[in-house]
Motif scaffolding. Structure first.
Motif, PDB file in Angstrom:
ATOM      1  N   VAL B 127     102.625 -28.345 -54.364  1.00  0.00           N
ATOM      2  CA  VAL B 127     103.883 -28.662 -53.946  1.00  0.00           C
ATOM      3  C   VAL B 127     103.989 -27.971 -52.338  1.00  0.00           C
ATOM      4  O   VAL B 127     103.952 -26.832 -52.090  1.00  0.00           O
ATOM      5  CB  VAL B 127     105.061 -27.826 -54.815  1.00  0.00           C
ATOM      6  CG1 VAL B 127     106.488 -27.822 -53.873  1.00  0.00           C
ATOM      7  CG2 VAL B 127     104.859 -28.330 -56.056  1.00  0.00           C
ATOM      8  N   THR B 128     104.298 -29.088 -51.563  1.00  0.00           N
ATOM      9  CA  THR B 128     104.635 -28.365 -50.239  1.00  0.00           C
ATOM     10  C   THR B 128     105.642 -28.606 -49.594  1.00  0.00           C
ATOM     11  O   THR B 128     106.230 -28.085 -48.469  1.00  0.00           O
ATOM     12  CB  THR B 128     103.393 -29.201 -49.147  1.00  0.00           C
ATOM     13  OG1 THR B 128     103.553 -30.410 -49.276  1.00  0.00           O
ATOM     14  CG2 THR B 128     102.068 -28.724 -49.441  1.00  0.00           C
ATOM     15  N   THR B 148     104.636 -19.480 -55.524  1.00  0.00           N
ATOM     16  CA  THR B 148     103.790 -19.500 -54.314  1.00  0.00           C
ATOM     17  C   THR B 148     102.107 -19.485 -54.691  1.00  0.00           C
ATOM     18  O   THR B 148     101.891 -18.768 -55.532  1.00  0.00           O
ATOM     19  CB  THR B 148     104.225 -18.333 -53.385  1.00  0.00           C
ATOM     20  OG1 THR B 148     103.776 -17.159 -54.161  1.00  0.00           O
ATOM     21  CG2 THR B 148     105.599 -18.310 -52.994  1.00  0.00           C
ATOM     22  N   ARG B 149     101.742 -20.160 -53.669  1.00  0.00           N
ATOM     23  CA  ARG B 149     100.086 -20.153 -54.171  1.00  0.00           C
ATOM     24  C   ARG B 149      99.523 -18.660 -53.840  1.00  0.00           C
ATOM     25  O   ARG B 149      98.590 -18.455 -54.549  1.00  0.00           O
ATOM     26  CB  ARG B 149      99.400 -21.270 -53.076  1.00  0.00           C
ATOM     27  CG  ARG B 149      99.709 -22.625 -53.421  1.00  0.00           C
ATOM     28  CD  ARG B 149      99.030 -23.702 -52.523  1.00  0.00           C
ATOM     29  NE  ARG B 149      97.665 -23.626 -52.468  1.00  0.00           N
ATOM     30  CZ  ARG B 149      96.755 -24.263 -51.504  1.00  0.00           C
ATOM     31  NH1 ARG B 149      97.413 -25.421 -51.183  1.00  0.00           N
ATOM     32  NH2 ARG B 149      95.577 -24.116 -51.367  1.00  0.00           N
ATOM     33  N   ARG B 150     100.204 -18.189 -52.642  1.00  0.00           N
ATOM     34  CA  ARG B 150      99.465 -16.675 -52.346  1.00  0.00           C
ATOM     35  C   ARG B 150     100.462 -15.703 -52.607  1.00  0.00           C
ATOM     36  O   ARG B 150     101.804 -15.926 -52.632  1.00  0.00           O
ATOM     37  CB  ARG B 150      98.930 -16.717 -51.206  1.00  0.00           C
ATOM     38  CG  ARG B 150      97.880 -17.966 -50.934  1.00  0.00           C
ATOM     39  CD  ARG B 150      97.558 -17.911 -49.374  1.00  0.00           C
ATOM     40  NE  ARG B 150      96.723 -16.884 -49.080  1.00  0.00           N
ATOM     41  CZ  ARG B 150      95.442 -16.635 -49.084  1.00  0.00           C
ATOM     42  NH1 ARG B 150      94.747 -17.891 -49.445  1.00  0.00           N
ATOM     43  NH2 ARG B 150      94.663 -15.779 -48.835  1.00  0.00           N
ATOM     44  N   MET B 151     100.166 -14.443 -52.989  1.00  0.00           N
ATOM     45  CA  MET B 151     100.714 -13.218 -52.841  1.00  0.00           C
ATOM     46  C   MET B 151     101.715 -12.851 -53.801  1.00  0.00           C
ATOM     47  O   MET B 151     102.395 -12.212 -53.707  1.00  0.00           O
ATOM     48  CB  MET B 151     101.374 -13.161 -51.346  1.00  0.00           C
ATOM     49  CG  MET B 151     100.729 -13.291 -50.205  1.00  0.00           C
ATOM     50  SD  MET B 151      99.335 -12.058 -50.111  1.00  0.00           S
ATOM     51  CE  MET B 151     100.526 -10.564 -49.552  1.00  0.00           C
ATOM     52  N   GLY B 152     101.689 -13.724 -54.909  1.00  0.00           N
ATOM     53  CA  GLY B 152     102.695 -13.368 -56.165  1.00  0.00           C
ATOM     54  C   GLY B 152     102.118 -12.390 -57.179  1.00  0.00           C
ATOM     55  O   GLY B 152     100.719 -12.230 -57.443  1.00  0.00           O
ATOM     56  N   ALA B 170     114.871 -23.712 -56.158  1.00  0.00           N
ATOM     57  CA  ALA B 170     113.387 -23.041 -56.491  1.00  0.00           C
ATOM     58  C   ALA B 170     112.608 -23.311 -54.856  1.00  0.00           C
ATOM     59  O   ALA B 170     112.030 -22.312 -54.364  1.00  0.00           O
ATOM     60  CB  ALA B 170     112.872 -24.044 -57.564  1.00  0.00           C
ATOM     61  N   LEU B 171     112.831 -24.519 -54.460  1.00  0.00           N
ATOM     62  CA  LEU B 171     111.944 -24.670 -53.158  1.00  0.00           C
ATOM     63  C   LEU B 171     112.651 -23.570 -52.112  1.00  0.00           C
ATOM     64  O   LEU B 171     111.436 -23.214 -51.394  1.00  0.00           O
ATOM     65  CB  LEU B 171     112.119 -26.061 -52.632  1.00  0.00           C
ATOM     66  CG  LEU B 171     111.153 -26.589 -51.811  1.00  0.00           C
ATOM     67  CD1 LEU B 171     109.853 -26.320 -52.031  1.00  0.00           C
ATOM     68  CD2 LEU B 171     111.502 -27.934 -51.189  1.00  0.00           C
ATOM     69  N   GLY B 176     109.317 -21.548 -47.777  1.00  0.00           N
ATOM     70  CA  GLY B 176     108.493 -22.417 -46.955  1.00  0.00           C
ATOM     71  C   GLY B 176     106.990 -22.124 -47.205  1.00  0.00           C
ATOM     72  O   GLY B 176     105.949 -22.857 -46.602  1.00  0.00           O
ATOM     73  N   ALA B 177     106.546 -21.228 -48.196  1.00  0.00           N
ATOM     74  CA  ALA B 177     105.274 -20.935 -48.506  1.00  0.00           C
ATOM     75  C   ALA B 177     104.648 -22.223 -49.398  1.00  0.00           C
ATOM     76  O   ALA B 177     105.494 -22.706 -50.213  1.00  0.00           O
ATOM     77  CB  ALA B 177     105.170 -19.675 -49.264  1.00  0.00           C
ATOM     78  N   PRO B 178     103.418 -22.638 -49.154  1.00  0.00           N
ATOM     79  CA  PRO B 178     102.855 -23.451 -50.118  1.00  0.00           C
ATOM     80  C   PRO B 178     102.854 -23.219 -51.491  1.00  0.00           C
ATOM     81  O   PRO B 178     102.863 -21.991 -51.812  1.00  0.00           O
ATOM     82  CB  PRO B 178     101.216 -23.697 -49.815  1.00  0.00           C
ATOM     83  CG  PRO B 178     101.383 -22.969 -48.359  1.00  0.00           C
ATOM     84  CD  PRO B 178     102.338 -21.847 -48.352  1.00  0.00           C
TER      85      PRO B 178
END
Lengths: 357, 357
Positions: B127-128, B148-152, B170-171, B176-178
């Motif tokens: 999701v972008t 989020t793809r990263r840092m969760g 939710a978005l 704005g993170a992928p």
């Protein structure tokens, strides 16, 4: 009885060897910081303590700084100079207390204390010169062993007397220090009881361990020890009697000679003890955490034994065996000492031999 | 395969939280020193590490100094900036390796990696933006969860979508993170396998533990987990497959959803894991020492389980219960964090509930 220390408090430890190291680790489990007072650099405890105050025991300014930076003081060895203790205790509580230290620092005082409790000790006599040694040998006989009253450990400050001809050499080996002549005890085995007493007076004793020495240094401790049920009970009661008599707070080691008819107290150590290292792999709460709990004013933890264990000390070149030991199911405990010397305690290994029997 | 580290060597740890703290303690047991790299002051690991290098991850001079002062580098968290890793790895080996980090730092990469190994994962879609989220919801449906793809971690960077009406909110929560949309899995239970791989490729897995979460944070882990023998075997085989595919060195946590018909990989963590804390009181060699052994090039130790254990995390005001817990037979492990915050992991408690079954 003071308030229990809260997590985040700092425990001061006098002495930075392996016992201080393992006390620091145990303190960290309970959320405490530690500050180690130790004259030597790069000492084992400094690797895991939050602070290392590097100073000598006659540096009273440093001792004051140390005492002011910690919430309670404990120690890993009993030979702390009295003047240093005076400085420290004026500022911050010390556990175990001064009486425990004074009693165990002097073999003669210790034996008289134990006799006063109705406990058995080996025959002994005060020795200050050639005359008193001669008189002592007349009453105790040979073989016997002459020991300095103070500062002896791991077989140091001791001289065996096989026949009266050895008397002069033995006395010379004391270097003029006051000494005690001890008769040999014909014992079947040596065991030790590691016992703890909390600030509220509650007592918890670990199961006795059976010790084997080599060259005057502890070699192995095995649990369970070969004791009858009544010997086991008696051993624990002896330790409890010592703890209560000293109004003791912390962990104490009691070495006992087991003879056919009696349990004879060899010596007491007012600290965690090498013969209690098996508790790290044999109990939920080991002797180090039990000591920290006591000095921090916490309740004692669960010291019941869940496993049979043999602890072996690794001294000197035993370190060469570490790669082999690492391949086994045993648990290594290494002290991070940079220099290997013959007889120097470098680590120990606990081998669990099954569920507790 | 490098030479095993000798006692006295220094292990560098990126991150100074409770995992780094317990890794430092484990390293001390094997005679190693540790140096912790952590921007924060008075961090939990600094209390027990020999050195604390306090610097930011973009301070390349400090990173170089750190890398030169240690013999091997490991880490307690996976979100280490790539540029920092480049600096470090040019000087000193890092275990687990970069591929393990790159794979687990990105939820999308991780899921594609797992699918490539033939393992099951929850339905997911990249999701972008609003369009890709709409398409993803069309294929996956609701309820679902946007991450989020990263840092969760610990439920952060996540938004639940109960119905398509929640999509915009939710978005927006992704800032704005992928992101990745994940379908909900109707699981019976969640288990995790803590697994270790040594430099010689040998693998040792701990018994799977059963996890219960509260408010997105692990609450308890219980061993043994309620699994059939074949599920238990499959869980361990999944972990071993991941370890081998990544040519992994160290301890890895694998979270699995157990459904009626399958074991679905939720996520992998290239480090010691909260759900493995029970090993401290359930095994001779815990996950922390196992990790240190692996990164030091040592053989793995005995990770077989000797007890049934329940681990409970102590977060926030759970610290008020510590005086009560201290009176029980349970084993406390506190992290020495000065500030209590709601949801903050302050410690954990392991309760042994009997011999291993």
């Amino acid at each position: 009885m003071t308030e229990p220390l809260r997590t985040g408090a700092t425990i001061g430890i006098l002495g930075g060897g392996q016992l201080g190291r393992m006390l620091s680790v145990a303190a960290s489990r309970l959320g405490f910081k530690t500050c180690v007072f130790e004259p030597g650099s790069d000492c084992p405890a400094s690797h895991v303590a939050n602070f290392h105050l590097k100073a000598d025991y006659d540096d009273h300014a440093a001792l004051e700084r140390f005492a002011r930076s910690v919430d309670v003081i404990t120690y890993e060895f009993e030979n702390i100079p009295t003047a240093a203790l005076d400085v420290l205790e004026a500022i911050t509580p010390i556990h175990p207390n001064r009486r425990a230290l004074a009693t165990s620092q002097d073999r003669l005082t210790e034996k008289e204390f134990l006799i006063g409790l109705g406990l058995s000790v080996a025959p002994f006599a005060d020795v200050t010169d050639a005359d008193s040694l001669r008189a002592a040998l007349n009453s105790i006989g040979t073989p016997s062993i002459l020991k300095t009253r103070r500062m002896g450990y791991d077989g140091k400050g001791q001289a065996r007397i096989k026949s009266p001809d050895d008397a002069d050499a033995a006395l010379a080996a004391m270097n003029g220090a006051p000494a005690v002549l001890e008769g040999f005890v014909d014992f079947q085995r040596e065991v030790s009881v590691i016992a703890a007493r909390a600030q509220d007076g509650s007592v918890a004793c670990y199961d006795p361990g059976e010790n084997v020495h080599r060259d005057g240094i502890l070699h192995t401790t095995t649990v369970p020890a070969s004791l009858s049920p009544s010997q086991r009970t008696d051993a624990v009661l002896i330790a409890a009697r010592v703890l209560n008599a000293l109004d003791y707070v912390g962990v104490l080691g009691v070495e006992l000679f087991v003879t056919r008819n009696a349990l004879i107290v060899n010596e007491i150590a007012p600290r965690v003890h090498n013969s209690g290292h098996w508790t790290q792999n044999g109990c939920a709460i080991d002797q180090f955490e039990q000591h920290i709990r006591a000095v921090a004013g916490w309740p004692l933890g669960d010291g019941s034994r869940h496993s049979n264990v043999t602890m072996e000390n690794l001294t000197g070149d035993d370190m060469d065996r570490v790669p082999q030991i690492a391949k086994t199911d045993a648990s290594l405990h290494l002290y991070g000492k940079a220099e290997v010397k013959p007889g120097r305690k470098m680590g120990h290994v606990n081998t669990v031999t099954g569920a507790a029997t």
